[in-house]
Design a protein around this motif. Structure first.
Motif, PDB file in Angstrom:
ATOM      1  N   UNK A 126       3.851  -7.345 -57.508  1.00  0.00           N
ATOM      2  CA  UNK A 126       4.715  -7.801 -56.415  1.00  0.00           C
ATOM      3  C   UNK A 126       4.273  -7.246 -55.061  1.00  0.00           C
ATOM      4  N   UNK A 127       3.119  -6.553 -55.044  1.00  0.00           N
ATOM      5  CA  UNK A 127       2.602  -6.003 -53.807  1.00  0.00           C
ATOM      6  C   UNK A 127       3.195  -4.672 -53.417  1.00  0.00           C
ATOM      7  N   UNK A 128       3.781  -3.956 -54.388  1.00  0.00           N
ATOM      8  CA  UNK A 128       4.424  -2.671 -54.117  1.00  0.00           C
ATOM      9  C   UNK A 128       3.646  -1.568 -54.824  1.00  0.00           C
ATOM     10  N   UNK A 129       3.240  -0.572 -54.077  1.00  0.00           N
ATOM     11  CA  UNK A 129       2.497   0.558 -54.634  1.00  0.00           C
ATOM     12  C   UNK A 129       3.458   1.704 -54.918  1.00  0.00           C
ATOM     13  N   UNK A 130       3.782   1.913 -56.197  1.00  0.00           N
ATOM     14  CA  UNK A 130       4.663   2.995 -56.630  1.00  0.00           C
ATOM     15  C   UNK A 130       4.082   3.562 -57.916  1.00  0.00           C
ATOM     16  N   UNK A 131       3.232   4.595 -57.838  1.00  0.00           N
ATOM     17  CA  UNK A 131       2.520   5.102 -59.017  1.00  0.00           C
ATOM     18  C   UNK A 131       3.460   5.646 -60.082  1.00  0.00           C
ATOM     19  N   UNK A 132       3.035   5.486 -61.335  1.00  0.00           N
ATOM     20  CA  UNK A 132       3.782   6.021 -62.472  1.00  0.00           C
ATOM     21  C   UNK A 132       3.528   7.510 -62.616  1.00  0.00           C
ATOM     22  N   UNK A 133       4.570   8.267 -62.954  1.00  0.00           N
ATOM     23  CA  UNK A 133       4.426   9.704 -63.168  1.00  0.00           C
ATOM     24  C   UNK A 133       3.445   9.991 -64.291  1.00  0.00           C
ATOM     25  N   UNK A 172      16.748  10.655 -58.765  1.00  0.00           N
ATOM     26  CA  UNK A 172      15.699  11.248 -57.933  1.00  0.00           C
ATOM     27  C   UNK A 172      15.674  12.764 -58.084  1.00  0.00           C
ATOM     28  N   UNK A 173      14.484  13.338 -58.146  1.00  0.00           N
ATOM     29  CA  UNK A 173      14.325  14.793 -58.248  1.00  0.00           C
ATOM     30  C   UNK A 173      13.293  15.247 -57.212  1.00  0.00           C
ATOM     31  N   UNK A 174      13.329  16.549 -56.908  1.00  0.00           N
ATOM     32  CA  UNK A 174      12.411  17.098 -55.920  1.00  0.00           C
ATOM     33  C   UNK A 174      12.711  16.608 -54.523  1.00  0.00           C
ATOM     34  N   UNK A 175      13.998  16.489 -54.182  1.00  0.00           N
ATOM     35  CA  UNK A 175      14.380  15.826 -52.938  1.00  0.00           C
ATOM     36  C   UNK A 175      14.599  16.787 -51.778  1.00  0.00           C
ATOM     37  N   UNK A 176      14.584  18.097 -52.033  1.00  0.00           N
ATOM     38  CA  UNK A 176      14.987  19.040 -50.988  1.00  0.00           C
ATOM     39  C   UNK A 176      13.922  19.272 -49.937  1.00  0.00           C
ATOM     40  N   UNK A 216       5.694  13.525 -70.295  1.00  0.00           N
ATOM     41  CA  UNK A 216       6.811  13.839 -69.424  1.00  0.00           C
ATOM     42  C   UNK A 216       7.829  12.715 -69.526  1.00  0.00           C
ATOM     43  N   UNK A 217       8.917  12.849 -68.835  1.00  0.00           N
ATOM     44  CA  UNK A 217       9.883  11.766 -68.756  1.00  0.00           C
ATOM     45  C   UNK A 217       9.273  10.613 -67.948  1.00  0.00           C
ATOM     46  N   UNK A 218       9.738   9.384 -68.169  1.00  0.00           N
ATOM     47  CA  UNK A 218       9.223   8.263 -67.377  1.00  0.00           C
ATOM     48  C   UNK A 218       9.699   8.370 -65.930  1.00  0.00           C
ATOM     49  N   UNK A 219       8.798   8.101 -65.002  1.00  0.00           N
ATOM     50  CA  UNK A 219       9.182   8.223 -63.601  1.00  0.00           C
ATOM     51  C   UNK A 219       8.231   7.520 -62.665  1.00  0.00           C
ATOM     52  N   UNK A 220       8.648   7.380 -61.433  1.00  0.00           N
ATOM     53  CA  UNK A 220       7.819   6.867 -60.350  1.00  0.00           C
ATOM     54  C   UNK A 220       7.667   7.965 -59.301  1.00  0.00           C
ATOM     55  N   UNK A 221       6.463   8.089 -58.747  1.00  0.00           N
ATOM     56  CA  UNK A 221       6.189   9.052 -57.680  1.00  0.00           C
ATOM     57  C   UNK A 221       6.162   8.272 -56.370  1.00  0.00           C
ATOM     58  N   UNK A 222       7.132   8.544 -55.511  1.00  0.00           N
ATOM     59  CA  UNK A 222       7.405   7.667 -54.363  1.00  0.00           C
ATOM     60  C   UNK A 222       7.307   8.453 -53.059  1.00  0.00           C
ATOM     61  N   UNK A 223       6.382   8.066 -52.202  1.00  0.00           N
ATOM     62  CA  UNK A 223       6.310   8.621 -50.862  1.00  0.00           C
ATOM     63  C   UNK A 223       7.165   7.800 -49.912  1.00  0.00           C
ATOM     64  N   UNK A 235       9.364  11.961 -53.379  1.00  0.00           N
ATOM     65  CA  UNK A 235      10.231  12.397 -54.468  1.00  0.00           C
ATOM     66  C   UNK A 235       9.804  11.677 -55.738  1.00  0.00           C
ATOM     67  N   UNK A 236      10.285  12.180 -56.856  1.00  0.00           N
ATOM     68  CA  UNK A 236      10.047  11.552 -58.152  1.00  0.00           C
ATOM     69  C   UNK A 236      11.357  10.919 -58.608  1.00  0.00           C
ATOM     70  N   UNK A 237      11.279   9.677 -59.034  1.00  0.00           N
ATOM     71  CA  UNK A 237      12.458   9.002 -59.571  1.00  0.00           C
ATOM     72  C   UNK A 237      12.370   9.030 -61.089  1.00  0.00           C
TER      73      UNK A 237
END
Length: 459
Positions: free
Chosen positions: A414-421, A385-389, A429-436, A394-396
């Protein structure tokens, strides 16, 4: 009550017989052709019978038949409402254009259940009690003077913004600040504006919709790459310097000074979007850039991430050379922002209610962030995880070899909304998920991580 529903008489049976199945047929037709939309509450059988001059039993029978056919919904204590045509399903549809998710990790939304309803109602009453009658006229397009005064004090105290009440313009959310500024830039000869890459979703489209060409400038772990900006012909830039979206990095002090020097050299404009700056957990407050160059920086903020986006209350601290034009265009476009919500917010700021709410929600969001971090460390230790402060998301960073778009699609199934970076950037960019994480309880966040683990196995 009958007077409140008199239009139904003209809508259903303006002429012709009002007996037997005529009422039932008229209601059915009005629902089918969209004149009575889903969710519309119908009058009681007694009221409608009085309007149509028919026996109450005629209306009762019509309602019962249409409930049986699925055209109407009847709940004890809630009356009779129009259902989705022919569905027979009492479950309300999600808002138009918004998908319903089992676990929604979208960004940009605070914990709506934490909205201080009682304090807001109390503040509204107090604000109304002291508002003079003339304040209920059409609003000042620059904004309610009481709110501008309180904001000048609050922003100076909390964000080190250098502003007087006269330099602040109240808007319908931060999006209106951008619209007004993009129009101002286009009118004064700008054809391009630099934006961060990655950036807020829809930002490029918003720029283009107002006649400017977006020029993407890469962001690294020190924030916006000002050296890349200097190679363009742009004379305006939009930046989330205090908490870059979505990466969460802070614009390094050296780059802050370089950005301000760039603005002086090219006679440029910096639009400083103070995104999520008030939510911080592991780092000290960082003052806004605006105080370092008030004539070059347009500072914008809103209550959308602190209270609720439903309020549509935003503001801009505007250099003197722009203010008169912005206020004039706001007058012509919407006649100003509603006074009563502004007066309520001014009361909350003056009474300390806004600060108290912010302290409560900071603690709430920190607990939720910590629960997400702990679950990731336990179940997916290779995911970083980054951008956690600070902020509400955060971005995973995913391990190399995982396609973030494919993972996001597997989670959606699966019914989960987790957008791709990848969806936020034009450059690789590096592969990641943008998670609220702000809207979900710790238990739900732990469930989300379990879903991540299962979805990655599938791909």
């Amino acid at each position: 009550m009958v007077d409140n529903w008199t239009t139904l008489r003209e809508l259903l049976l303006p002429t012709g017989p009002r007996r037997g199945r005529a009422v039932e047929s008229a209601l059915r037709d009005a629902i089918r052709d969209g004149r009575l939309v889903p969710g519309t509450r119908l009058p009681s059988s007694r009221d409608l019978a009085g309007q149509l001059e028919v026996a109450r039993g005629t209306v009762t029978s019509a309602y019962a038949q249409l409930v049986a056919e699925g055209y109407l919904l009847a709940r004890h204590g809630s009356g009779t409402t129009v259902a989705p045509v022919g569905s027979g399903d009492a479950t309300p549809a999600p808002p138009s254009g918004r998908q319903s998710w089992r676990i929604d990790l979208r960004t940009g939304v605070p914990a709506l259940s934490a909205f201080p309803r009682a304090e807001w109602v109390s503040a509204t009453r107090a604000a109304l009690a002291e508002l003079p009658d003339e304040a209920l006229d059409y609003p000042d397009p620059a904004g309610f003077a009481g709110l501008r005064t309180e904001l000048a004090s609050y922003l100076g105290r909390v964000r080190a913004v250098a502003a007087t009440a006269d330099q602040i313009v109240i808007t319908n959310g931060a999006a209106e600040v951008l619209r007004l500024m993009f129009e101002q830039l286009r009118m004064t000869g700008h054809r391009t504006i630099a934006i961060e890459d990655p950036c807020l979703p829809g930002e490029r489209e918003l720029v283009e919709a107002h006649g400017l060409k977006p020029v993407s400038i890469s962001v690294d772990d020190r924030g916006l790459r000002v050296s890349d900006l200097a190679k363009t012909d742009c004379r305006a830039v939009l930046t989330t310097s205090a908490h870059q979206f979505p990466l969460g990095v802070v614009l390094h002090p050296d780059r802050r000074h370089a950005l301000l020097a760039w603005a002086r050299d090219v006679d440029g404009v910096i639009i400083e979007d103070d995104y999520d700056a008030e939510h911080r957990y592991d780092r000290p407050a960082l003052g806004a850039m605006q105080a370092l160059a008030p004539s070059r920086v347009v500072y914008q903020g809103s209550v959308s991430k602190v209270l609720s986006p439903a309020l549509r209350l935003g503001w801009a601290v505007v250099p003197d050379r722009f203010r008169a034009t912005l206020v004039a265009r706001k007058r012509f476009s919407d006649m100003g922002t509603a006074t009563i919500p502004q007066a309520t917010l001014a009361w909350l700021l003056r009474s300390g209610g806004y600060d108290r709410h912010l302290r409560r929600t900071r603690a709430l969001y920190r607990r939720r962030r910590d629960a997400l971090l702990a679950a990731l460390a336990e179940d997916l230790p290779d995911w970083r995880p980054i951008g956690i402060a600070a902020g509400l998301h955060l971005v995973i960073r995913l391990p190399d070899g995982i396609d973030d778009r494919l993972l996001s699609q597997a989670l959606a199934a699966r019914g989960v909304n987790a957008p791709a970076l990848a969806g936020y950037a034009t450059n690789g960019l590096f592969p990641g998920l943008v998670v609220g994480y702000a809207t979900l309880t710790p238990d739900r966040l732990r469930t989300a991580v379990a879903e991540f683990r299962e979805a990655v196995r599938e791909i």
